[in-house]
Design a protein around this motif. Structure first.
Motif, short mmCIF file in Angstrom:
data_model
loop_
_atom_site.label_atom_id
_atom_site.label_comp_id
_atom_site.label_asym_id
_atom_site.label_seq_id
_atom_site.Cartn_x
_atom_site.Cartn_y
_atom_site.Cartn_z
N LYS A 432 0.71 -1.24 0.17
CA LYS A 432 0.13 0.01 -0.13
C LYS A 432 0.91 1.23 0.11
O LYS A 432 2.10 1.09 0.25
CB LYS A 432 -1.00 0.00 1.29
CG LYS A 432 -1.88 -0.97 1.30
CD LYS A 432 -2.92 -0.88 2.30
CE LYS A 432 -4.18 -2.14 2.17
NZ LYS A 432 -5.22 -1.83 2.82
N CYS A 433 0.14 2.21 -0.21
CA CYS A 433 1.12 3.61 -0.30
C CYS A 433 0.31 4.66 0.57
O CYS A 433 -1.02 4.61 0.82
CB CYS A 433 1.29 4.18 -1.74
SG CYS A 433 2.89 3.84 -2.31
N PHE A 434 1.07 5.42 1.03
CA PHE A 434 0.44 6.73 2.14
C PHE A 434 1.32 8.00 1.76
O PHE A 434 2.23 7.89 0.79
CB PHE A 434 0.73 6.24 3.51
CG PHE A 434 -0.14 5.12 3.98
CD1 PHE A 434 -1.69 5.14 4.44
CD2 PHE A 434 0.33 3.66 3.71
CE1 PHE A 434 -2.33 4.23 4.66
CE2 PHE A 434 -0.43 2.55 4.09
CZ PHE A 434 -1.78 2.96 4.58
N GLY A 435 0.61 8.93 2.26
CA GLY A 435 1.08 10.16 1.72
C GLY A 435 2.53 10.51 2.40
O GLY A 435 2.88 9.56 3.45
N PRO A 436 3.11 11.26 1.98
CA PRO A 436 4.90 11.57 2.48
C PRO A 436 4.76 12.04 3.84
O PRO A 436 5.89 12.09 4.27
CB PRO A 436 5.02 12.43 1.55
CG PRO A 436 4.26 13.24 0.89
CD PRO A 436 3.10 12.37 0.98
N VAL A 438 2.98 10.57 6.42
CA VAL A 438 2.38 9.31 7.25
C VAL A 438 3.67 8.63 7.85
O VAL A 438 4.15 7.97 6.95
CB VAL A 438 1.34 8.70 6.43
CG1 VAL A 438 1.08 7.55 7.47
CG2 VAL A 438 0.39 9.50 6.11
N ALA A 446 -5.96 2.97 3.15
CA ALA A 446 -5.30 3.16 1.61
C ALA A 446 -5.85 1.69 0.92
O ALA A 446 -5.82 0.66 1.52
CB ALA A 446 -3.90 3.34 1.71
N PRO A 447 -6.03 1.93 -0.31
CA PRO A 447 -6.56 0.51 -0.95
C PRO A 447 -5.04 -0.06 -1.31
O PRO A 447 -4.02 0.38 -1.62
CB PRO A 447 -6.87 1.19 -2.30
CG PRO A 447 -6.19 2.60 -2.58
CD PRO A 447 -6.18 3.04 -1.13
N SER A 448 -5.30 -1.38 -1.40
CA SER A 448 -4.06 -2.24 -1.80
C SER A 448 -3.63 -1.73 -3.26
O SER A 448 -4.44 -1.59 -4.21
CB SER A 448 -4.36 -3.53 -1.69
OG SER A 448 -5.55 -4.09 -2.48
N ILE A 449 -2.24 -1.73 -3.34
CA ILE A 449 -2.04 -1.51 -4.74
C ILE A 449 -2.27 -2.66 -5.88
O ILE A 449 -2.11 -3.83 -5.62
CB ILE A 449 -0.49 -1.47 -4.88
CG1 ILE A 449 0.14 -0.20 -3.90
CG2 ILE A 449 0.07 -1.34 -6.27
CD1 ILE A 449 1.63 -0.49 -3.73
N ILE A 551 5.61 11.84 -3.32
CA ILE A 551 5.38 10.52 -3.56
C ILE A 551 6.07 9.55 -2.55
O ILE A 551 6.03 8.42 -2.36
CB ILE A 551 5.62 9.89 -4.80
CG1 ILE A 551 6.91 9.95 -5.26
CG2 ILE A 551 4.56 10.58 -5.72
CD1 ILE A 551 7.07 8.92 -6.72
N LEU A 558 6.16 1.95 -5.09
CA LEU A 558 5.73 3.06 -6.35
C LEU A 558 6.48 3.96 -6.76
O LEU A 558 6.20 5.14 -6.91
CB LEU A 558 4.43 3.32 -6.43
CG LEU A 558 3.48 1.91 -6.24
CD1 LEU A 558 1.87 2.56 -5.84
CD2 LEU A 558 3.58 1.01 -6.94
#
Lengths: 585, 585
Positions: A432-436, A438, A446-449, A551, A558
């Motif tokens: 998953k990804c989060f804001g810079p 976090v 967050a949604p799974s990639i 990012i 990512l």
């Protein structure tokens, strides 16, 4: 058939090689079970009931899936002190063979039960009472298995030592876990089997015993589990030569026999259907799809270098955690239809396709991707015109074109159509990804990639010996089957751009699941040198961010900012062997 | 049925309001025609053969589509000097009525044919011999119509003056075009119908006569054709109030009667089927889909300000060329199936769905988008629970969710399933993007814009009268039905970010075709002020570029860098009325 949802506590079992946070906290997951399956371990109905704590029941149910209700405040299932469990019963308790072998004369202490290794081995994962050892201690964990947060991967260790597995799943190396294990201790390994008080290395099972030989040109990041990226020479062809296809294993390569391997599909109705490999090959139409697979951590090292004060967690891949192959198999949608799923109206509980591999890995994708007639989700048994090799899922792997490679589960043995995503950490957390900003993510937010953003990289710099133009080449790729329509190159830090030549490779499939190779010539700057930048645009006209300011994320997923490589004195693609035609990435 | 491809020369007919380059050069297009349709203008089979030049034939074929072979070096079809055409024949040549009306006594010169306006009006687009006037001259353009590069939109002007149309399609105001027209001159408007040697304004047809009244709150960029963006207050609700839905008209609103309107579908086989509005409503299942429509030029003004030395061509939209509505209609795939297309196997010639509107606009989308059961392409007759209003396509509009709004053709009258894209300039030229270095694009080298990249904007700043936090709100959107999963806000020029609150609006449809509204509170900086930046991430984890260095393009399309708005003294969203709750965009 009625289904029930139960909560199950689970741990992130993988070491820092595979996960972002070692100080992992448990999360809860729900698992659908089916009442028709009476017991997960047939023939072992009379085991001790699961322990209680804080008034909540560790409920044992069935369906081939371990299911437990646990209070969410529990870090780990513990055992009720006020109602001690009856002593474990062992077939050999009354007559341990360690005492009946006079030919050696080890030191045996009174009051301790000793067990020989061959007896321990008989208590493997298939036995009625599985045992394990840790150090020189022996444990009958029969009653613990249903409560094991990591699922039945624990059976893999039974009949032998836990230690090599805990070296992988290092989350176990904690006081509270040790304490739980001690409750199941039944004795010690016989001194007859020890050398200098330890198990000889040869007697300790090697989880990686089925791992194949790898091409030495692969750039290995970790050996066990094997994670290795494709070298520059492997990134040049449109189809990556199979021996150079990057390897991303979360655990060991499981020993799988093609003849014995089968795939079981479970529908929301509870209906199950099992297919042998031969069933799949003979009963469904075969398709070949060209698909680039890319790790969500590809180019993570770029992000780490760009934000050195924060860094990133995870394997520090350069730009070679990506490869392209032709995959041959049958369409999952055809098989699901055969298994009884109504593709046109699959019902409200049919939202995700969960995949399980033979080694313990699991992930899922939205069912809509499977149902999409242009989605091209394959049950693949072939890769580049040959059977799948062991590292890439022999004998069966689901290929999810356009999605992060983590969803293309290898050594596929089970598919469950469910109303929820796979409950594994690889679905619910790591990818998953989060804001810079976090630092402590709320994973549920967050949604799974699945589909990946557009990216590109420089993979080779070639300088003709006679001087003149320097040839720069690389790849560009976007998720979701979105074709790369333009690759821009800059040699003045992004002030001006020119377009690279795109190679006209044509793959097979409903969409552009494959990467685009590109090349560009730049003037030889001689002693001056400089940086070459590349960025790509896909058919949705999405493009890459300039840098990592926006990012960066703790997991380093990512990593897709403009890619830059120094050309000139000391030139070379980072992480590899440098320029002059041999630049690895 | 055999199909042929012919080349057809065409011009970009629209003024600088709609196009990027006034000094347009002709490009070639191919058109599929069907031999079974003998002639595009039934009843006019005996017109003069098209002229030849440079040994190449202006070939007239049929299928309801004008098709001509032209040498690519021709800037415009010209006429063979060595074989002058026979003089045009007119019913009235021998007895022009202008000479038989004695009650007025205008100055009539000998040797000139005069025509009265009522006779000219009878030669309209539906007549056997259409005429036009320009200034006071009269032209019988019957023989020219099949060669008209702009297609049969020219019929709209017949029976009256070309001048108001050439004011829109200003590309015609060139010497070579004037020369061609002069070849078709048959006489002059009778001085009886002139005032001070000119046509009275009341006798000149107004192409925009069917344009409706618009809400005065719309922010109008051009009046004729009407292009107007949604004001801040209209961007706040999830569903844009219909009167505030942005208006993007390439030409006039055509006068269309719901009772008489029909939709004709042509398949690659040549088979045609025509549906009345009632057919569509009664014979197919009705669906409602929530879709945000966005102009490819939305936020173009941002790009223009960011690159002032180069600027951009096109309407200078702020952030209000976007709106969201619920669209009700029938699925195009259902209608295509009814028309005879095999959805599962449409054949190699079925690659694009071309749309034509009643005013002359046309565009296309890949047929795969139509065939996709999750693509939700609608033939819509309803908007926000009411019939489509005139500005938005009454009585029928194709809605292509997830794609640039330019493909959702209004006043839809014809659909052609073809092996090629629509040949209009709006498909082949205007709605494309090129690298930031490209001054003279090779239009064939970029794909037409379909899905759009992720974007976001600040649309309102609200400051409580009592001071304290300042509320900032806006939208985020991505093409292809990719849901917005995160909106980041920065008040320190992108050094650090925080996440905005996402509104939980749920639309209708197979994918997230709708925008996501967001809001965020920032400290009141009082006299100091500063800039608020916003950027969004969609479910493919694509994100917006930081600035315009990498995405500037001459057409100013897809302007989607981080959006910034000054907050504090003099604050306000650019292009609107400023802050304090009233900021327009």
């Amino acid at each position: 058939m009625a289904t029930r949802k139960l909560f199950r506590q689970f741990w992130r079992p993988v070491s820092k090689l595979c996960t972002g946070e070692l100080a992992a906290t448990p999360i809860r997951r729900t698992i659908q079970t089916s009442a028709k399956h009476a017991h997960p371990f047939p023939g072992k109905e009379h085991i001790r009931p699961p322990p209680k704590r804080n008034g909540q029941i560790l409920a044992l149910t069935g369906g081939g899936v371990l299911t437990i209700i646990l209070g969410s405040q529990l870090a780990y299932p513990s055992h009720e002190k006020s109602a001690p469990a009856p002593p474990p019963s062992h077939e050999t308790t009354t007559n341990p063979r360690t005492l009946s072998e006079p030919e050696t004369q080890p030191v045996l202490k009174e009051g301790i039960q000793y067990y020989r290794l061959d007896e321990i081995r008989s208590h493997d994962g298939a036995s009625a009472r599985p045992w394990v050892t840790r150090g020189t201690s022996v444990y009958d964990i029969t009653d613990w298995i249903p409560a094991h947060p990591g699922g039945d991967v624990i059976l893999r260790a039974c009949g032998g030592s836990l230690d090599p597995y805990w070296d992988i799943f290092s989350i176990h190396k904690r006081k509270d876990v040790y304490e739980i294990l001690e409750e199941y201790k039944i004795g010690e390994i016989s001194p007859h089997d020890l050398v200098d008080g330890k198990l000889p290395a040869a007697t300790v099972p090697d989880p990686f015993i089925a791992d194949p030989e790898r091409d030495p040109r692969l750039l290995t990041l970790t050996a066990r589990p094997r994670n290795a990226e494709t070298p520059s020479e492997g990134l040049s062809p449109f189809l990556t030569p199979t021996p150079l296809f990057y390897v991303r294993n979360h655990m060991w390569v499981p020993p799988v026999s093609a003849d014995e391997h089968s795939l079981t599909i479970t529908l929301p109705s509870g209906d199950e259907k099992t297919y042998t490999l031969e069933d799949l090959k003979s009963r469904f139409r075969t398709h070949t799809v060209t698909a680039t697979l890319q790790c969500s951590g590809n180019r993570r090292a770029d992000m780490t270098r760009a934000v050195p004060d924060k860094g990133t967690n995870g394997l520090q891949w350069e730009a070679g955690a990506i490869s392209c192959a032709e995959w041959t198999g049958v369409k999952l949608r055809d098989v699901l239809a055969d298994a009884g799923l109504d593709l046109a109206s699959p019902g409200p509980d049919a939202k995700h396709a969960q995949f399980e591999g033979a080694e313990a890995y699991g992930a899922s994708i939205p069912l809509s991707k499977v149902l999409d007639s242009q989605g091209d989700v394959l049950l693949a048994f072939g890769m580049n015109g040959a059977p799948l090799p062991a590292d890439h899922g022999f004998p069966l792997r689901v290929i999810v074109p356009g999605n992060v490679a983590a969803r293309s589960v290898k050594w596929l043995k089970k598919i469950t159509v469910s109303d929820e995503e796979s409950t594994t950490q690889w679905q619910r957390r790591d990818y998953k990804c989060f804001g810079p900003n976090v630092a402590k993510p709320d994973w549920s937010q967050a949604p799974s990639i699945q589909e990946m953003p557009v990216t590109s990289a420089i993979t080779r710099i070639q300088r003709p010996s006679s001087g003149g133009k320097v040839n720069v080449e690389g790849y560009a790729y976007s998720g979701g089957g979105r074709e790369i329509v333009r690759v821009d190159v800059s040699i003045d830090a992004g002030k001006t751009w020119a377009q690279a030549e795109l190679m006209g490779d044509e793959g097979k499939g409903s969409k552009s699941w494959w990467w685009k190779r590109w090349r560009f010539e730049i003037p030889d700057e001689g002693d001056r040198g400089g940086e070459v930048l590349v960025k790509a645009t896909d058919e949705s006209y999405n493009t890459q961010p300039e840098d990592y300011r926006g990012i960066w994320n703790q997991r380093g997923n990512l990593s897709c900012a403009w890619h830059g490589v120094h050309v000139g004195p000391g030139e070379g693609v980072k992480g590899g062997k440098g320029g002059d035609g041999g630049g690895g990435v």
